[in-house]
Design an enzyme around this catalytic site. Structure first.
Site, mmCIF file in Angstrom:
data_model
loop_
_atom_site.group_PDB
_atom_site.id
_atom_site.type_symbol
_atom_site.label_atom_id
_atom_site.label_comp_id
_atom_site.label_asym_id
_atom_site.label_seq_id
_atom_site.Cartn_x
_atom_site.Cartn_y
_atom_site.Cartn_z
ATOM 1 N N ASP A 122 53.540 -45.411 70.182
ATOM 2 C CA ASP A 122 52.508 -46.410 69.906
ATOM 3 C C ASP A 122 52.640 -47.019 68.508
ATOM 4 O O ASP A 122 53.327 -46.493 67.630
ATOM 5 C CB ASP A 122 51.118 -45.770 70.015
ATOM 6 N N HIS A 271 54.348 -41.622 68.021
ATOM 7 C CA HIS A 271 54.266 -42.850 67.244
ATOM 8 C C HIS A 271 55.590 -43.124 66.533
ATOM 9 O O HIS A 271 56.437 -42.222 66.389
ATOM 10 C CB HIS A 271 53.133 -42.769 66.210
#
Length: 305
Positions: A122, A271
């Site tokens: 993300d 991430h």
């Protein structure tokens, strides 16, 4: 007596001379009077003076190998016919997995491998070096992942979005500003999602098919907007916690967090962070040793069930 003998010899000489002339005439062309050659095989070659010599031509219907162009025409026609029968596009492969209501990846039938995980990253795209390193590791393990991107970051770094796409990874929608959409009006939530759809389309020529709300927070209005845009809504079922302070600069913590929550169908949230980049190769190796495979996002149905 002598005169008679002389007369006979003279007559014989004249007869022999006449025979020699007749033999010489037999080897002359009756029209030109020129001497002809007798072939060594005993058959005389006679050329028709009215026929022109023919030189092989590139457009001649007979090839040097003895076959005619008509047979090649038939072969070419056959090939064309075969090509015409081929479908213009390949039939899409039927997805083997779907996502359930707790966001696990589930096989569509019992014959399909259930020990799979979905890899996701993300909050990008941020940094070329980190992206290339992540994708290098994914390629090493023959894995595909969803990169959930924010619109404002795509606007800042369109080339990084192109990089992810060109290297064969999948783009997901993570809203424009990374805000809590559950707290936003329907109008604002719609803009946050659809503006990402547009900028990604304008940048790489196709729209995302997966949507993850920031913080995993969304109301029914957000889910409806995602559905209206043909997006598969998901959060996650296995958080790496790489965003927490205790994981910062600690790749082992990232690995342990994932392995502690591991289960078939894990939808793993990570991430684009330096310590996650560093942890990824070891993490994927551990997953493989546990017998897990990496599901291709394109092999997931775009409908929750």
């Amino acid at each position: 007596m002598v005169k008679k003998t002389t007369t006979l010899l003279l007559a014989a000489s004249l007869l022999l001379s006449a025979c020699g002339q007749n033999q010489e005439g037999a080897n002359k062309d009756p029209e030109t009077g020129s001497q002809t050659e007798t072939p060594t095989n005993g058959h005389q070659s006679v050329k028709d003076p009215n026929q022109e010599e023919v030189t092989p031509d590139a457009n001649d219907s007979t090839n040097t190998n003895g076959s005619s162009d008509s047979s090649n025409d038939k072969e070419d026609t056959s090939k064309e016919d075969t090509n015409e029968k081929q479908p213009s596009e390949q039939t899409p492969v039927k997805p083997q997995y779907h996502i359930n209501k707790v966001f696990n990846i589930v096989p569509n039938d019992k014959a399909t491998e259930e020990k799979v995980v979905l890899l996701t990253f993300d909050d990008g795209p941020k940094d070329e070096k980190m992206i290339n390193s992540l994708i290098d590791t994914l390629d090493k393990h023959e894995a595909k992942a969803i990169f959930f991107v924010n619109g404002y970051r795509v606007k800042q770094n369109p080339d990084l979005l192109k990089l992810i796409h060109e290297r064969g990874q999948i783009i997901g929608n993570h809203s424009w500003d990374h805000i809590d959409l559950k707290k936003e009006s329907q109008v604002e939530a719609k803009k946050q999602i659809e503006d990402v759809q547009k900028i990604v389309m304008d940048t790489i020529g196709e729209k995302p098919k997966f949507f993850r709300p920031p913080f995993g927070s969304a109301g029914d209005h957000v889910k409806k907007i995602a559905n209206d845009n043909n997006l598969l809504f998901m959060t996650w079922s296995n958080g790496s916690l790489d965003w927490e302070s205790k994981s910062k600069n600690n790749p082992e913590a990232v690995i342990n967090n994932v392995m502690d929550q591991l289960h078939p169908g894990s939808n793993i949230l990570m991430h684009e962070l330096p310590w996650t980049v560093e942890a990824l190769d070891k993490l994927l190796t551990k997953l493989e040793k546990k017998g897990y495979q990496f599901v291709d996002p394109q092999n997931i149905e775009l409908k929750m069930r």
